[in-house]
Scaffold this motif. Structure first.
Motif, short mmCIF file in Angstrom:
data_model
loop_
_atom_site.label_atom_id
_atom_site.label_comp_id
_atom_site.label_asym_id
_atom_site.label_seq_id
_atom_site.Cartn_x
_atom_site.Cartn_y
_atom_site.Cartn_z
N ALA A 88 -7.21 10.87 -1.37
CA ALA A 88 -7.17 12.29 -0.98
C ALA A 88 -8.31 12.63 -0.03
O ALA A 88 -8.24 13.63 0.69
N ARG A 89 -9.37 11.82 -0.02
CA ARG A 89 -10.51 12.09 0.86
C ARG A 89 -10.22 11.73 2.32
O ARG A 89 -10.96 12.12 3.21
N LEU A 90 -9.16 10.95 2.56
CA LEU A 90 -8.90 10.45 3.90
C LEU A 90 -8.34 11.54 4.80
O LEU A 90 -7.27 12.09 4.54
N ARG A 91 -9.04 11.84 5.85
CA ARG A 91 -8.64 12.92 6.75
C ARG A 91 -7.32 12.61 7.45
O ARG A 91 -6.49 13.49 7.66
N GLU A 93 -1.31 -2.28 -3.73
CA GLU A 93 -1.88 -2.90 -4.93
C GLU A 93 -1.64 -2.05 -6.18
O GLU A 93 -1.39 -2.59 -7.26
N VAL A 94 -1.70 -0.73 -6.05
CA VAL A 94 -1.40 0.13 -7.19
C VAL A 94 0.06 -0.04 -7.59
O VAL A 94 0.39 -0.14 -8.79
N ASN A 95 0.95 -0.10 -6.62
CA ASN A 95 2.36 -0.35 -6.92
C ASN A 95 2.54 -1.66 -7.69
O ASN A 95 3.26 -1.71 -8.70
N PRO A 122 -4.34 7.53 -11.26
CA PRO A 122 -5.73 7.84 -10.93
C PRO A 122 -6.31 6.97 -9.83
O PRO A 122 -7.22 7.40 -9.11
N GLU A 123 -5.78 5.74 -9.68
CA GLU A 123 -6.30 4.85 -8.65
C GLU A 123 -5.96 5.33 -7.24
O GLU A 123 -6.55 4.85 -6.26
#
Length: 450
Positions: free
Chosen positions: A209-212, A226-228, A203-204
């Protein structure tokens, strides 16, 4: 090559459920449950901070097994023992493994009464005995792939990333039931401009997904790293060039610049981790190396100036000759031509790296359900011009150092892991014997060879 698409997990994901979801994707949940693993119930990784050498814990019963992660007891006797570190060859050798760890190794005459009685014996008369091999670049998405890697001789490995953290679940499988998977350094998910369905891995990652323009800004790059690290990755995987294994992509096109690569390396270092980088073009290779990566992957067109920089920095080179050679056999004419063109160039780069003293590591880049024997990578290293012993070291002592396992993997010496390969011939005379092991032992347990 470099991560095939895998269906995303279904159902709701919570932060506590990420590892359980990865285990389900990897097919490890049932195996761990059968093993009576506490991790199967909790989704936790109780040995995450340890080297995974199979020395402790609690787990399923059976001959030679104590608790989870404890290895087996075995005596390998009668074969010709090869030590890759020294090149020493010992006839009529005995290797004593207790609890998954080598307690003694040497000639029968020297060991004398140190050989225990009442322990299972693997008779290796007329065969050669050497440590299990290391695949320093492999994509293990399922429990079946993990088992296949072991059966083909890879008793330790480093992940080249997975789509949904399956490698972290496979790493736990290896700790709980070592004969089912290689001792693994997990890379988690790929740090790449277009995450695709990997956005669903945690979820983080969803805000990205918002990044064009995809994962390109320093903030986005740090987020994926950091999520990794939060999920327990042992290393971080990124790219500087597009893929060679997709005909619509140009492997010489650069996707991250020096500044972006430096941001990835800095974020990984804050977590105490290194970075492996998918690369092909000389400029891409140079940008990656000078940004501070730990190892250069593929690197077909790496140039002399970059190789000198790699030697100075101690940067490893994992050329994945197996994967590039495989392109030449592709039914796709673009990929076949790419393989035929790249392979001789890469072989020259490997030999130049070796002659300069750049550390080399063997990696197959196996993915998509097909596991290539890492012994084949040793064969290709030898074909590139490395002496047989040096080629063998790329899959034993050299690769072990890259993985941070130099004190436990790559040799059959006291205190090292009880991972053994038994082959039907002298690997220094014919490295091809490494591709078809007669016996594989993982943490003191005999595994049916492929």
């Amino acid at each position: 090559m470099c991560v095939e698409n895998t269906p995303p997990p279904s159902g709701r994901l919570t932060r506590r459920g990420v590892l359980a979801g990865a285990a389900a994707l990897a097919g490890t949940s049932a195996v761990l449950a059968q093993a009576g693993s506490p991790a199967a119930a909790s989704g936790g990784a109780p040995e995450a901070a340890r080297g995974g050498t199979g020395r402790g814990g609690a787990g399923r019963g059976g001959a030679g097994r104590g608790g989870a992660g404890r290895g087996g007891d075995l005596v390998v006797e009668g074969g010709t023992l090869l030590d890759p570190a020294t090149g020493e060859v010992t006839e009529d050798a005995v290797v004593v493994i207790t609890g998954g760890v080598v307690r003694a190794a040497g000639s029968r005459a020297r060991l004398g009464n140190r050989v225990p009685s009442g322990v299972p014996v693997l008779r290796a008369h007329g065969r050669w005995v050497l440590p299990g091999l290391v695949d320093a670049h492999i994509h293990l998405n399922t429990a079946a792939e993990a088992r296949d890697a072991v059966r083909k001789g890879a008793t330790s490995a480093r992940s080249g990333s997975t789509n949904f953290f399956q490698d972290i679940a496979v790493r736990e499988l290896a700790r709980q039931v070592p004969e089912q998977a290689p001792r693994l350094r997990a890379a988690g998910v790929f740090v790449t401009p277009d995450l695709g369905d990997t956005l669903l891995a945690d979820p983080e990652l969803a805000p990205l997904a918002r990044l064009r323009d995809g994962v390109r800004s320093p903030e986005a790059l740090r987020r994926v790293v950091e999520v990794n690290l939060a999920r327990g990755a042992d290393t971080v995987k990124t790219r500087v060039n597009e893929r060679a294994g997709l005909p619509e992509q140009d492997p010489l096109t650069q996707v991250y610049d020096h500044e972006q690569l430096s941001a990835i390396v800095a974020a990984a270092r804050r977590g105490g981790k290194g970075v492996l980088c998918h690369s092909y073009s000389e400029k891409g290779c140079h940008d990656a190396v000078t940004a501070g990566i730990r190892s250069l992957e593929h690197g077909a067109f790496v140039g002399e100036r970059t190789l000198h920089e790699m030697r100075r920095r101690g940067t490893y080179f994992t050329p994945t000759l197996t994967a590039i050679a495989g392109l030449a056999d592709s039914p796709d004419p673009v990929l076949a031509e790419r393989g035929r063109t790249y392979l001789p160039v890469l072989k020259r780069a490997v030999l130049a790296a070796h002659e300069l003293g750049v550390p080399l590591a063997a990696g197959t880049d196996s993915s998509g359900g097909a596991v290539d024997p890492v012994g084949g990578e040793v064969v290709l290293m030898h074909a590139a011009g490395l002496p047989a012993l040096d080629a063998l070291r790329t899959a034993t002592t050299g690769a072990a150092q890259l993985l941070g396992l130099g004190s436990t993997v790559g040799r059959l010496a006291r205190g090292h892991a009880g991972d053994v390969l038994v082959v039907d011939g002298d690997p220094l005379a014919d490295p091809g014997v490494l591709t078809r092991p007669a016996h594989v032992v993982r943490a003191g347990f005999q595994v049916q060879a492929a």
